[in-house]
Structures are given as C-alpha cells and as structure tokens.
Design an enzyme around this catalytic site. Structure first.
Site, PDB file in Angstrom:
ATOM      1  N   ARG A 332       1.015  -1.459  -0.073  1.00 61.84           N
ATOM      2  CA  ARG A 332       0.161  -0.026  -0.050  1.00 61.84           C
ATOM      3  C   ARG A 332       0.862   1.306   0.095  1.00 61.84           C
ATOM      4  O   ARG A 332       1.475   1.772   0.937  1.00 61.84           O
ATOM      5  CB  ARG A 332      -1.145   0.116   1.207  1.00 61.84           C
ATOM      6  CG  ARG A 332      -1.988   1.280   1.351  1.00 61.84           C
ATOM      7  CD  ARG A 332      -2.665   1.175   2.524  1.00 61.84           C
ATOM      8  NE  ARG A 332      -3.475   2.328   2.774  1.00 61.84           N
ATOM      9  CZ  ARG A 332      -3.063   3.574   3.701  1.00 61.84           C
ATOM     10  NH1 ARG A 332      -1.810   3.222   4.013  1.00 61.84           N
ATOM     11  NH2 ARG A 332      -3.891   4.442   3.601  1.00 61.84           N
ATOM     12  N   SER A 403     -12.909  -3.566   0.824  1.00 58.85           N
ATOM     13  CA  SER A 403     -13.132  -2.905   2.204  1.00 58.85           C
ATOM     14  C   SER A 403     -14.855  -2.739   2.475  1.00 58.85           C
ATOM     15  O   SER A 403     -15.261  -2.177   1.641  1.00 58.85           O
ATOM     16  CB  SER A 403     -12.389  -1.650   2.411  1.00 58.85           C
ATOM     17  OG  SER A 403     -10.899  -1.810   2.072  1.00 58.85           O
ATOM     18  N   LYS A 432      -3.960   5.337   8.658  1.00 63.03           N
ATOM     19  CA  LYS A 432      -4.775   5.755   7.487  1.00 63.03           C
ATOM     20  C   LYS A 432      -5.307   7.400   8.063  1.00 63.03           C
ATOM     21  O   LYS A 432      -6.035   7.158   8.937  1.00 63.03           O
ATOM     22  CB  LYS A 432      -5.716   4.967   7.124  1.00 63.03           C
ATOM     23  CG  LYS A 432      -5.305   3.582   6.546  1.00 63.03           C
ATOM     24  CD  LYS A 432      -6.452   2.717   5.909  1.00 63.03           C
ATOM     25  CE  LYS A 432      -7.163   3.434   4.822  1.00 63.03           C
ATOM     26  NZ  LYS A 432      -8.261   2.741   4.274  1.00 63.03           N
TER      27      LYS A 432
END
Length: 505
Positions: A332, A403, A432
C-alpha cells in the site's frame, strides 16, 4: 475496448496458448502406473499430444530418464518390490531434474499404501501430488502435527468421499510438503502453497470408468513439464487448474456425445481430449480463485510511508515479516513523497520476489494496473475505487479484496466478484489519515449475520492485545500495519501474531 496500462507502455499481451504449447513440445512422460490402466493411460497421453512410455525396471529407466519431461508414479497395484522400485526411480529422476507426479491411489484405505506414499513424500523429490480428496486428507492427517486431526479414513477401496474443507487441506498440505497439491472430487482444488483454485468441471460418470483418475495423474505430469513458458504469467496453481479444467471439460463433452454409457464414454473421452483446444479452454471462466482462511491469518500492510520513505527499509521489513510468519502482504503505497511510475513498479516487483520466496500471498492496494503489470496474486480496492465487476474483468483469476465498513455497504457491494473482505477500522488508527470512526469487532459479527460469507480480516489499530477479540468475532485473521512496520524487530512481531493465532485454533 482495450485497457491501457501505464506500467506496460509499449508491451503487448501474450497469448495464453497452453494446449498448443504442450502439443508442440510433445513431452515424453514416463509412466510407472498400475497394471489395470496402462493402455488407457498411454492412449490418453497420445490424445493430449504427449508421448507415453511405460517402465518396469531401473535398468530400463536409466536409459529413458535422460529423454523424459516428467515421471508419473501411480501406486495403484503396489507390492513390496514395486515400493522399492519407486524409491529407486525417485532418486534417479531427482538426479536428472525430471519432475515427479505422485498419485497415491488408495492410500486412505490401508496403512501399507499410506506408508509407501509417506516414504516417497519424505524424500523431498515429489513435484506434484495428485489424489482424490480422501487420499489427500489421509496424507495431510498423517503428516500434520495437529493432535486434533481426524485420522479416520472415509473412502472405500480406491474411491473417496467428498471431504469438507478440501481446499484448506490442499493449501496446508502443499505448504507442508513444499509442492503443489491437487485434490479431486465433485469440485477439484489445487494449491501451490500460495494460491488456491477451484475447478467445477467433469461428470459423475468419470468415476464409473476405470482409469480416468489414473490418467489424470499422467496428464498433470505432461502439463507440469510445459509450465516454464508461462511461469511469469501465472502461478503454478493456476496453470494446473487449467489442466484440470481441460480434463473436466473433455469429460463433459464426451457425455454430450455418447450419453451416460461407460463403455462409449471411454472412446468419446479420448476424442474430446484430442479435439479440445485453447479457444474452448479460455472461452469462459472455467476456474475460480479461492481464498482460504489460513491465507488471511496475519495480513501485513505497508508501503514506504510506513518506514520513513526508505525503500531498502521496506524490503528488509517485509522480508523479516515473511520469515516471521505473515501469511499475506499488501503493498500500500500512499501519501506525500511516496513512489510513483517506474520507481513504484520496480519496488512492487522486488516485493513480489520477497513474498514468493516465502509463499506469502502478495496483494496490491487499489492500483489495479500495477497488480496486472507485476502479476501480483491479488488486488484490494476500497468502496470509492474501481467497481468490483470491472476489477474482476481486468484481473481475471487474481484474488480480489474489498473494504466493507457497514451493513449498508455490504448490501450495495457486488461481493460476488470478490474473494475476501477487510472490515474496519476496528479501533482508532494513525496509519490511515482518512480512516472512518472505529466500529469494533462487533461489526464483523454484524456483517456475517447480514449475509457476509467471504473470509474477512479486521483492520485498524490492531495489536497483540486485541487480536483475540477480533478472531472471536468471526474474522479469519488481522490486518496489521504499525504493529509490524514500526516494531523494533519485525520478525519477532510477525512471529508473535502468528503464534497467537495458531494457539487459538
């Protein structure tokens, strides 16, 4: 409409000509098989475009092995003398780097057969294990250190019952013996220890015709020998899944031609094996990817933003985490100062090599084009990213994760195109910046009560202390960022998470 991939500018897609390649190579397959099926096996190999040869003694095999592309050992009519011969030829094939396919016929039905199979597996020379689901379960139970394994046999003779969780067993056994495993049944499963595929094709009449199972072992040997040109395009498990699909489709076509008549089926089946081509094999989604719970137990997520924008540090952390026991890694790469373009592509390729070294499932976050360019094992997208159907159409048999944060999102998500789910944030997280409000482990239970059946992980603020509550809520595992990426010793951190989950099985 052609999809343009910015990571693959100037490159053209390669044609997936599996059957054409195999037939052009005309691989020589040495068959040490049972007395009942020699003719059927030889005819079947000729029909697919391979060259069969049967061997019965080591002196003969020494001359043949130098020309062989693969070797089949089928223990259908085992005797003590043959068992000794199997060991001799296994060593000979290994010395000449000839791949060995082992068909453990009837090993679930008797201790002697099972002991012969275990002795061969323990040589470390088997390249592919192919059995029905009862046989594969018997081998797994015998080799597994899990005291809770059910060691009872469920088969009769060389036939086998449909075993629950055969996909999981194939995955675990593949990792245990370090070679691909095929478990056949009403639905076939194959795993190479990283990926898992299901193949639904075939017809029940195939179990009523002596030799169809044994021939499959020889066919898989021929396919295995033809994998090399495709190794950069797809994992071994996917390639073998295509072989299983081809075999099953031939069975279905034979039934259409002759009806459910065992005698006529044998002839029609040979014809179908000969006639089927790549156009038929690739015309539909004949295989499907599966994510088993084991693959999601310790799901590590990281990018350079999590390690001070240091590429070498990220590679070192990921390698340590893989060595420590993570079962899945998601690249990511997001945030200010992170990599783009060629640099991102090169790092993604390096990370893929690290994951492959440890049989760790390798997922790309959001960037579908990057996942395609590096032939990643999967891609994970969010609710605001590309639609799942479009993702599936682009990535084919790659794992697709999504998600989901609420029951409302579940109901509006086309989960039929996904293979696994990330649920969160479980707890407050600093990893995040755009994270939603924490929902807690109860959200997993809530989603499953609302119809979520895909394997899922909890993500967001995960620590060793709260992992157990997430598992108890129904998750297969936990998705971890900071607890491993920021750990003083990422190897030990990963090891602790894996040990905690294993202890709770």
């Amino acid at each position: 409409m052609t999809h343009e991939n910015p990571y693959m500018t100037g490159q053209t897609g390669t044609e997936l000509n599996i059957l054409e390649t195999l037939r052009h190579r005309n691989p020589l397959v040495i068959c040490i098989t049972n007395d009942v099926v020699r003719t059927f096996t030889a005819n079947g190999l000729l029909a697919i475009g391979a060259s069969p040869v049967m061997s019965e003694c080591s002196e003969d095999l020494k001359d043949l092995i130098v020309h062989a592309s693969a070797l089949l050992i089928n223990i259908g009519t085992v005797t003590p003398d043959k068992a000794d011969y199997y060991k001799e030829v296994t060593k000979l094939a290994k010395d000449h780097e000839v791949p060995i396919v082992l068909d453990p016929v009837g090993c679930h039905a008797g201790a002697y057969r099972l002991s012969v199979v275990l002795d061969l597996i323990k040589t470390g020379s088997i390249s592919l294990l192919r059995g029905n689901q009862s046989e594969i379960k018997a081998i797994y139970d015998a080799l597994s250190a899990n005291d809770e394994s059910d060691n009872s046999t469920t088969g009769k003779g060389v036939d086998g019952a449909q075993i629950e969780d055969s996909a999981v067993i194939a995955y675990r056994l593949s990792r245990l013996i370090n070679c691909p495993v095929v478990a056949t049944g009403e639905e076939d499963y194959v795993s190479d220890g990283t990926r898992v595929f299901a193949v639904p094709h075939g017809h029940p009449i195939m179990t009523a015709v002596t030799g169809t199972g044994c021939l499959l072992g020889a066919v898989l040997a021929a396919f295995f020998s033809a994998y090399y040109p495709f190794k950069n395009q797809m994992p071994m498990a996917e390639f073998i899944a295509y072989a299983l699909a081809y075999y099953g489709l031939a069975g279905e076509r034979a039934v259409k031609e002759c009806g459910i008549k065992p005698g006529s089926f044998s002839v029609a089946f040979m014809d179908a094996l000969y006639i089927l081509d790549d156009a038929v094999l690739l015309s539909k989604q004949h295989i499907r990817p599966i994510v088993v719970p084991d693959q999601l137990q310790v799901y590590f997520i990281a990018g350079t933003q999590d390690v001070g924008l240091n590429e070498d540090r990220l590679l070192a952390v990921v390698e340590a985490a893989c060595r420590g026991g993570v079962t899945c890694f998601q690249f990511r790469e997001k945030g200010t100062g992170t990599l783009e373009g060629k640099q991102k592509l090169e790092l993604a390729q390096q990370l893929k090599q690290v994951c492959a070294m440890y049989n760790v499932l390798y997922i790309i976050n959001d960037d579908v084009n990057l996942a395609i360019a590096v032939h990643a094992d999967g891609v994970h997208v969010g609710q605001e990213d590309m639609k799942l159907e479009q993702v599936r159409n682009l990535v084919g048999h790659t794992v697709v994760g999504i998600s989901i944060h609420s029951v409302e999102e579940l109901h509006k998500t086309d989960v039929v195109y996904a293979d696994c789910v990330g649920v969160g944030p479980m707890y407050a997280t600093s990893s995040k910046s755009d994270a939603q409000e924490p929902c807690g482990p109860a959200r997993i239970t809530e989603l499953q009560a609302a119809g979520l059946t895909l394997p899922c992980v909890g993500i967001g603020g995960i620590t060793l202390d709260n992992t157990k509550s997430i598992l108890q809520a129904g998750a297969c595992g936990v998705a971890v960022i900071s607890a491993i990426a920021h750990a003083e010793n990422p190897y030990e951190a990963a090891q602790q998470f894996k040990g905690l989950i294993d202890s709770g099985k």
